[in-house]
Design a protein around this motif. Structure first.
Motif, mmCIF file in Angstrom:
data_model
loop_
_atom_site.group_PDB
_atom_site.id
_atom_site.type_symbol
_atom_site.label_atom_id
_atom_site.label_comp_id
_atom_site.label_asym_id
_atom_site.label_seq_id
_atom_site.Cartn_x
_atom_site.Cartn_y
_atom_site.Cartn_z
ATOM 1 N N VAL A 37 -44.939 25.937 -39.089
ATOM 2 C CA VAL A 37 -44.515 27.324 -38.926
ATOM 3 C C VAL A 37 -43.114 27.328 -38.332
ATOM 4 O O VAL A 37 -42.899 26.851 -37.221
ATOM 5 C CB VAL A 37 -45.475 28.098 -38.016
ATOM 6 C CG1 VAL A 37 -44.952 29.510 -37.758
ATOM 7 C CG2 VAL A 37 -46.871 28.143 -38.638
ATOM 8 N N GLY A 38 -42.158 27.871 -39.093
ATOM 9 C CA GLY A 38 -40.764 27.894 -38.668
ATOM 10 C C GLY A 38 -39.926 26.957 -39.505
ATOM 11 O O GLY A 38 -40.438 26.135 -40.289
ATOM 12 N N SER A 39 -38.595 27.087 -39.354
ATOM 13 C CA SER A 39 -37.683 26.197 -40.087
ATOM 14 C C SER A 39 -36.442 25.888 -39.262
ATOM 15 O O SER A 39 -35.419 25.496 -39.809
ATOM 16 C CB SER A 39 -37.284 26.823 -41.426
ATOM 17 O OG SER A 39 -36.526 28.008 -41.230
ATOM 18 N N GLY A 40 -36.528 26.089 -37.938
ATOM 19 C CA GLY A 40 -35.396 25.823 -37.061
ATOM 20 C C GLY A 40 -35.361 24.387 -36.575
ATOM 21 O O GLY A 40 -35.814 23.465 -37.270
ATOM 22 N N ALA A 41 -34.852 24.189 -35.360
ATOM 23 C CA ALA A 41 -34.573 22.841 -34.863
ATOM 24 C C ALA A 41 -35.804 21.939 -34.883
ATOM 25 O O ALA A 41 -35.777 20.829 -35.437
ATOM 26 C CB ALA A 41 -33.998 22.927 -33.448
ATOM 27 N N GLY A 42 -36.895 22.388 -34.278
ATOM 28 C CA GLY A 42 -38.091 21.561 -34.234
ATOM 29 C C GLY A 42 -38.748 21.413 -35.586
ATOM 30 O O GLY A 42 -39.211 20.329 -35.956
ATOM 31 N N ALA A 43 -38.787 22.492 -36.356
ATOM 32 C CA ALA A 43 -39.415 22.457 -37.679
ATOM 33 C C ALA A 43 -38.638 21.564 -38.635
ATOM 34 O O ALA A 43 -39.227 20.783 -39.394
ATOM 35 C CB ALA A 43 -39.507 23.874 -38.238
ATOM 36 N N GLY A 44 -37.309 21.681 -38.604
ATOM 37 C CA GLY A 44 -36.500 20.899 -39.534
ATOM 38 C C GLY A 44 -36.615 19.409 -39.295
ATOM 39 O O GLY A 44 -36.803 18.617 -40.230
ATOM 40 N N ILE A 45 -36.506 19.002 -38.038
ATOM 41 C CA ILE A 45 -36.652 17.586 -37.705
ATOM 42 C C ILE A 45 -38.033 17.095 -38.104
ATOM 43 O O ILE A 45 -38.189 16.032 -38.730
ATOM 44 C CB ILE A 45 -36.414 17.360 -36.195
ATOM 45 C CG1 ILE A 45 -34.955 17.661 -35.827
ATOM 46 C CG2 ILE A 45 -36.812 15.947 -35.791
ATOM 47 C CD1 ILE A 45 -33.939 16.673 -36.340
ATOM 48 N N SER A 46 -39.059 17.867 -37.766
ATOM 49 C CA SER A 46 -40.434 17.466 -38.086
ATOM 50 C C SER A 46 -40.637 17.355 -39.592
ATOM 51 O O SER A 46 -41.292 16.419 -40.073
ATOM 52 C CB SER A 46 -41.423 18.458 -37.481
ATOM 53 O OG SER A 46 -41.317 18.475 -36.069
ATOM 54 N N LYS A 66 -30.888 32.186 -46.817
ATOM 55 C CA LYS A 66 -29.481 32.488 -47.054
ATOM 56 C C LYS A 66 -28.707 31.176 -47.010
ATOM 57 O O LYS A 66 -29.136 30.201 -46.379
ATOM 58 C CB LYS A 66 -28.937 33.443 -45.988
ATOM 59 C CG LYS A 66 -29.641 34.798 -45.938
ATOM 60 C CD LYS A 66 -29.302 35.648 -47.150
ATOM 61 C CE LYS A 66 -29.905 37.048 -47.021
ATOM 62 N NZ LYS A 66 -29.560 37.895 -48.193
ATOM 63 N N SER A 67 -27.551 31.142 -47.653
ATOM 64 C CA SER A 67 -26.771 29.906 -47.687
ATOM 65 C C SER A 67 -25.291 30.231 -47.626
ATOM 66 O O SER A 67 -24.890 31.400 -47.513
ATOM 67 C CB SER A 67 -27.095 29.120 -48.954
ATOM 68 O OG SER A 67 -26.723 29.859 -50.108
ATOM 69 N N MET A 206 -30.143 22.804 -39.658
ATOM 70 C CA MET A 206 -31.304 22.426 -40.465
ATOM 71 C C MET A 206 -31.174 22.950 -41.896
ATOM 72 O O MET A 206 -31.730 22.368 -42.831
ATOM 73 C CB MET A 206 -32.590 22.958 -39.829
ATOM 74 C CG MET A 206 -32.851 22.488 -38.399
ATOM 75 S SD MET A 206 -33.043 20.703 -38.158
ATOM 76 C CE MET A 206 -31.346 20.194 -37.790
ATOM 77 N N LEU A 207 -30.437 24.026 -42.077
ATOM 78 C CA LEU A 207 -30.256 24.620 -43.403
ATOM 79 C C LEU A 207 -29.628 23.658 -44.387
ATOM 80 O O LEU A 207 -29.914 23.719 -45.588
ATOM 81 C CB LEU A 207 -29.397 25.890 -43.276
ATOM 82 C CG LEU A 207 -29.047 26.622 -44.564
ATOM 83 C CD1 LEU A 207 -30.290 27.201 -45.224
ATOM 84 C CD2 LEU A 207 -28.021 27.721 -44.299
ATOM 85 N N VAL A 208 -28.745 22.785 -43.924
ATOM 86 C CA VAL A 208 -28.024 21.898 -44.855
ATOM 87 C C VAL A 208 -28.333 20.417 -44.627
ATOM 88 O O VAL A 208 -27.741 19.562 -45.256
ATOM 89 C CB VAL A 208 -26.487 22.122 -44.771
ATOM 90 C CG1 VAL A 208 -26.136 23.537 -45.171
ATOM 91 C CG2 VAL A 208 -25.947 21.796 -43.398
#
Length: 539
Positions: A37-46, A66-67, A206-208
């Protein structure tokens, strides 16, 4: 910059599995190894660590995808589309404004790139008070090093813009140590619009970085999809119920839902939203800890007018800092604070500075010559700075109660004094503490007397924050924490939390690198637990 390469659009053309919003309807049911759940710092690394371990991963993001093609350096577009509540999320009493991302990449997409490892004094406090003996500088170093390599985190070597140079010069004049901030950038164009999304993809958010890596490994990303609640039974999470939402967060009409069944679930929605999912799920909370001790690094600010043009909107933001006021008292003594120089943009400035009508117009006329300092107050280390509590509104949405205690507000007064002294030392013609009853002062003596007399009360003193931590604290025992030191929930066997909500206090520094390093360690441990094989290091 419309012709600039856009790795997100290129990935979509290659066939990334992205659903939700304009990317296609959600399926009624999805199965996977790990739902994040999520896509930020913790989610992206995981997500990157777990997909590289061969696990099937689904990410659930409430915000839109968005990009760089969408990032046009316009506040009017960025705040409504990339932030929680259009960059105006508030605490329950409206006394604190919170900047928090709500898009793919989370706050890493819109932050100002400042990167600090968790201070050793903070780690020592966690070891002593929360039994986290494994949280030593040496034990975490490999995980920080991996994150720094992966995200190109290094000290900013270009000359600071004038906004940051003024902090540096003022500190030198006062004999205070000031240092350069590390940033997660690669080929930075030095534009200064980091808070509106990087239009050149130089910011290694994390987006890129990790989200594209996970998608290239076969992960599925659900966007404009809100994680509502977990289905709990038998000490395990059986499923996650989600609903489709519009870009503004309202449910779609007709309602569209999806159920995710996973072997393991990871909450990484941030330190307000992750506790809220558990609260909506009626998760076991035998010691009444869930959502408590939520920290913000309450921020107060001081504006100054210089003879020369400052143009705080131009050039890399936040490249200089001083920890002098953190290191001059015990960690559990009077609340300490870190000083930084934030970027200045018209909407943020106009909504932050006090006053209205002609008085505010006069202030804004001096915008090109305006310099601002901010002080991050280190909450969570003293019994009179216990942070706040996440609770639910009647509709199930999250709300943060955060009382500004006298202890915290006296720290705010000391911070306003410190910033005014430094700004006059750097050559300011006048200084305006950001407080509804303050006015511009023409000398340090005048400012000092005025600040000492200001009533330091909520609503009168402007308090903001961009850092949310705590609420699902980790600890060595379940009586002190919601999760273990490895991020796994004490009562729910197949649930982990991988974001800033696991911090048992605030960090005392901009938290993104702390989240990267600590969740990297947690994710590698989880990968080993789920696969039975040695984890693949983040690289």
């Amino acid at each position: 910059m419309s012709n600039f390469p856009d790795p997100v659009r290129e990935g979509l053309q290659r066939g990334w599995k992205v659903l939700g919003g304009p990317h296609g309807a959600l399926p009624e049911r999805i199965t996977c190894d790990v739902a994040i759940v999520g896509s930020g710092a913790g989610a992206g690394i995981s997500a990157e660590v777990l997909t590289r371990a061969g696990l099937k991963v689904v990410l659930v993001e409430e915000g839109p995808l968005k990009s760089s093609s969408d990032f046009r350096q316009r506040e009017s577009e960025a705040y409504p589309s990339l932030y929680q509540d259009s960059a105006s999320r508030k605490t329950a009493d409206k006394a604190i404004s919170i900047l928090q991302g709500r898009c793919v990449g989370g706050s890493t997409t819109v932050n100002w790139t400042s990167s600090f490892r968790t201070p050793e004094s903070t780690l020592g406090f966690w070891q002593q008070r929360f039994g986290l003996q494994e949280y030593t500088r040496a034990a975490l170093a490999p995980y920080f090093e991996q994150a720094e390599r992966r995200l190109h985190i290094s000290p900013w070597l270009a000359p600071p813009n004038e906004n940051n140079a003024l902090l540096q010069r003022g500190a030198e004049k006062l004999g205070i140590a000031a240092s350069v901030i590390a940033r997660n950038v690669k080929g930075c164009w030095n534009l200064g619009s980091c808070g509106m999304g990087c239009p050149t993809n130089a910011k290694q958010s994390m987006l890129v970085t990790t989200i594209p890596a996970a998608l290239d490994q076969g992960a599925t990303l659900l966007v404009q999809t809100r994680a509502e609640q977990l289905v709990l039974a038998g000490g395990k999470a059986q499923a996650l119920h989600c609903v489709a939402v519009l870009p503004n967060g309202a449910p779609t009409t007709p309602a569209q839902t999806t159920t995710i069944v996973a072997t393991h679930f990871v909450l990484a929605g941030g330190a307000i939203n992750s506790p809220a999912v558990l609260l909506r799920s009626k998760a076991p909370d035998p010691h009444g800890l869930l959502g408590t001790r939520t920290f913000l690094h309450p921020v107060v600010m001081s504006a100054a007018v210089l003879e020369q043009r400052v143009e705080g909107w131009a050039g890399a933001p936040q490249t200089v800092y001083t920890d002098h006021y953190l290191e001059t008292q015990p960690i559990d003594g009077p609340i300490g604070f870190k000083l930084e120089a934030p970027p200045l943009h018209p909407v943020i400035l106009a909504t932050t500075l006090p006053g209205h009508g002609q008085a505010q117009a006069d202030l804004l006329a001096k915008f090109p010559h305006t310099h601002v300092l901010l002080a991050l107050l280190r909450d969570g280390f003293h019994e009179q700075a216990p942070g706040g509590r996440v609770r639910l509104r009647s509709d199930g949405s999250a709300l943060l109660d955060y009382p500004l205690t006298d202890f915290v507000m006296q720290g705010a007064r000391r911070a306003l004094l410190a910033m005014a002294e430094l700004q006059f030392a750097s050559g300011a013609q006048e200084v305006l503490p950001v407080h509804e009853m303050a006015r511009p002062y023409g000398s340090w003596r005048q400012a000092r007397e005025a600040i000492q007399a200001l009533p330091m009360k909520p609503m009168l003193t402007k308090v903001v924050s961009a850092h949310v931590m705590g609420g699902c604290a980790m600890a060595a025992g379940e009586a002190q924490g919601v999760v273990r030191g490895d991020g796994r929930h004490w009562q729910i066997e197949n649930l982990s939390v991988h974001d800033g909500s696991v911090f048992p206090t605030s960090v005392g520094a901009n938290p993104q690198l702390s989240i990267y390093g600590i969740t990297n360690r947690m994710a590698q441990g989880l990968a080993q637990h789920l696969t039975g094989e040695a984890p693949v290091a983040l690289a």
